[in-house]
Design a protein around this motif. Structure first.
Motif, PDB file in Angstrom:
ATOM      1  N   GLU A  49       0.800  -1.231   0.000  1.00 25.73           N
ATOM      2  CA  GLU A  49       0.000   0.000   0.000  1.00 25.73           C
ATOM      3  C   GLU A  49       0.832   1.280   0.000  1.00 25.73           C
ATOM      4  O   GLU A  49       0.277   2.352  -0.193  1.00 25.73           O
ATOM      5  N   THR A  50       2.139   1.174   0.236  1.00 32.70           N
ATOM      6  CA  THR A  50       2.972   2.372   0.366  1.00 32.70           C
ATOM      7  C   THR A  50       4.265   2.222  -0.428  1.00 32.70           C
ATOM      8  O   THR A  50       4.688   1.100  -0.746  1.00 32.70           O
ATOM      9  N   LEU A  51       4.902   3.350  -0.692  1.00 35.87           N
ATOM     10  CA  LEU A  51       6.203   3.331  -1.351  1.00 35.87           C
ATOM     11  C   LEU A  51       7.225   2.615  -0.482  1.00 35.87           C
ATOM     12  O   LEU A  51       8.018   1.812  -0.989  1.00 35.87           O
ATOM     13  N   ASP A  52       7.220   2.873   0.818  1.00 33.17           N
ATOM     14  CA  ASP A  52       8.168   2.206   1.711  1.00 33.17           C
ATOM     15  C   ASP A  52       7.993   0.686   1.668  1.00 33.17           C
ATOM     16  O   ASP A  52       8.979  -0.057   1.638  1.00 33.17           O
ATOM     17  N   ALA A  53       6.763   0.224   1.671  1.00 29.64           N
ATOM     18  CA  ALA A  53       6.507  -1.221   1.612  1.00 29.64           C
ATOM     19  C   ALA A  53       6.958  -1.785   0.268  1.00 29.64           C
ATOM     20  O   ALA A  53       7.500  -2.891   0.195  1.00 29.64           O
ATOM     21  N   ALA A  54       6.745  -1.035  -0.799  1.00 31.19           N
ATOM     22  CA  ALA A  54       7.179  -1.479  -2.127  1.00 31.19           C
ATOM     23  C   ALA A  54       8.700  -1.592  -2.195  1.00 31.19           C
ATOM     24  O   ALA A  54       9.241  -2.571  -2.718  1.00 31.19           O
ATOM     25  N   LEU A  55       9.395  -0.590  -1.645  1.00 33.39           N
ATOM     26  CA  LEU A  55      10.859  -0.629  -1.629  1.00 33.39           C
ATOM     27  C   LEU A  55      11.372  -1.788  -0.789  1.00 33.39           C
ATOM     28  O   LEU A  55      12.322  -2.481  -1.175  1.00 33.39           O
ATOM     29  N   LEU A  61       0.306  -3.046  -6.408  1.00 27.87           N
ATOM     30  CA  LEU A  61       0.131  -1.789  -5.693  1.00 27.87           C
ATOM     31  C   LEU A  61      -1.349  -1.518  -5.489  1.00 27.87           C
ATOM     32  O   LEU A  61      -2.124  -1.487  -6.455  1.00 27.87           O
ATOM     33  N   CYS A  62      -1.736  -1.349  -4.233  1.00 22.93           N
ATOM     34  CA  CYS A  62      -3.139  -1.155  -3.854  1.00 22.93           C
ATOM     35  C   CYS A  62      -3.233  -0.080  -2.792  1.00 22.93           C
ATOM     36  O   CYS A  62      -2.245   0.322  -2.202  1.00 22.93           O
ATOM     37  N   SER A  63      -4.436   0.298  -2.500  1.00 24.50           N
ATOM     38  CA  SER A  63      -4.751   1.010  -1.267  1.00 24.50           C
ATOM     39  C   SER A  63      -5.810   0.166  -0.561  1.00 24.50           C
ATOM     40  O   SER A  63      -6.354  -0.775  -1.153  1.00 24.50           O
ATOM     41  N   PRO A  98      -4.850   2.562  -5.962  1.00 23.51           N
ATOM     42  CA  PRO A  98      -4.018   3.507  -5.199  1.00 23.51           C
ATOM     43  C   PRO A  98      -4.070   4.910  -5.820  1.00 23.51           C
ATOM     44  O   PRO A  98      -4.491   5.093  -6.960  1.00 23.51           O
ATOM     45  N   ALA A  99      -3.599   5.871  -5.068  1.00 23.71           N
ATOM     46  CA  ALA A  99      -3.559   7.260  -5.527  1.00 23.71           C
ATOM     47  C   ALA A  99      -2.604   7.417  -6.712  1.00 23.71           C
ATOM     48  O   ALA A  99      -1.552   6.762  -6.762  1.00 23.71           O
ATOM     49  N   PRO A 100      -2.950   8.284  -7.651  1.00 23.91           N
ATOM     50  CA  PRO A 100      -2.072   8.500  -8.812  1.00 23.91           C
ATOM     51  C   PRO A 100      -0.640   8.870  -8.433  1.00 23.91           C
ATOM     52  O   PRO A 100       0.307   8.386  -9.059  1.00 23.91           O
ATOM     53  N   GLU A 101      -0.466   9.695  -7.413  1.00 22.62           N
ATOM     54  CA  GLU A 101       0.892  10.106  -7.019  1.00 22.62           C
ATOM     55  C   GLU A 101       1.712   8.912  -6.535  1.00 22.62           C
ATOM     56  O   GLU A 101       2.909   8.804  -6.834  1.00 22.62           O
ATOM     57  N   LEU A 102       1.097   7.998  -5.814  1.00 23.63           N
ATOM     58  CA  LEU A 102       1.809   6.794  -5.367  1.00 23.63           C
ATOM     59  C   LEU A 102       2.218   5.940  -6.563  1.00 23.63           C
ATOM     60  O   LEU A 102       3.332   5.416  -6.610  1.00 23.63           O
ATOM     61  N   MET A 156      -3.783  -2.321  -8.818  1.00 18.16           N
ATOM     62  CA  MET A 156      -5.167  -2.720  -8.585  1.00 18.16           C
ATOM     63  C   MET A 156      -6.100  -1.662  -9.161  1.00 18.16           C
ATOM     64  O   MET A 156      -5.926  -0.467  -8.909  1.00 18.16           O
ATOM     65  N   ILE A 157      -7.082  -2.119  -9.931  1.00 15.93           N
ATOM     66  CA  ILE A 157      -8.130  -1.243 -10.450  1.00 15.93           C
ATOM     67  C   ILE A 157      -9.433  -1.702  -9.798  1.00 15.93           C
ATOM     68  O   ILE A 157     -10.055  -2.686 -10.216  1.00 15.93           O
ATOM     69  N   ARG A 158      -9.779  -1.033  -8.745  1.00 15.79           N
ATOM     70  CA  ARG A 158     -11.010  -1.364  -8.002  1.00 15.79           C
ATOM     71  C   ARG A 158     -11.460  -0.097  -7.293  1.00 15.79           C
ATOM     72  O   ARG A 158     -10.741   0.449  -6.459  1.00 15.79           O
TER      73      ARG A 158
END
Length: 141
Positions: free
Chosen positions: A11-17, A29-31, A40-44, A59-61
């Motif tokens: 859900e976050t950039l830190d988690a992705a890294l 990548l989700c929220s 997720p948000a476009p900026e993320l 994710m597209i939901r």
């Protein structure tokens, strides 16, 4: 491609890294994972594309709850897919059902066409279908 593909749902950039550093081959990548994942948000999305070196599936939901979508929601999903394509993500993840809990093949094909040439994954909506095996066959026809 490796024998096993390790994908981390984040859900976050830190988690992705962290997932990338720990050996994930790609991320989803989700929220709102507490709602089984939302877009997720476009900026993320932009940040992850700029920083990560592994593929990103987005994710597209639009909302939690069922996987039956109105025409307006389908159009919004097409818009989000278009943003993902322009942003350079590897692919998108979505799932659509009909009111009788069968796979919405018509609108799934519509969204797949919107997503090409990106990769597409049909997500956990299949788990809510009345016949998972038949749904899998229909999706792979």
């Amino acid at each position: 491609m490796p024998a096993l593909l390790y994908e981390a749902c984040v859900e976050t950039l830190d988690a992705a890294l962290a997932a990338e550093q720990l050996g994930a081959h790609r991320i989803e990548l989700c929220s709102a994972l507490d709602q089984d994942g939302l877009t997720p948000a476009p900026e993320l999305i932009r940040q992850c594309v700029q920083i990560l070196t592994i593929p990103i599936m987005v994710m597209i939901r639009l909302r939690g709850g069922d996987f039956v979508y109105s025409e307006a929601e389908i159009r919004q999903m097409e818009s989000e897919i278009g943003f993902c394509k322009q942003s350079g993500v590897a692919g998108v993840v979505f799932g659509l059902l009909n009111r009788n809990d069968t796979v919405d093949i018509e609108n799934t094909k519509r969204l797949v066409r919107s997503a090409l040439p990106m990769q597409v994954t049909f997500h956990k909506a299949i788990d809510y279908s009345v016949d998972v095996f038949k749904s899998f066959q229909e999706l792979n026809a």
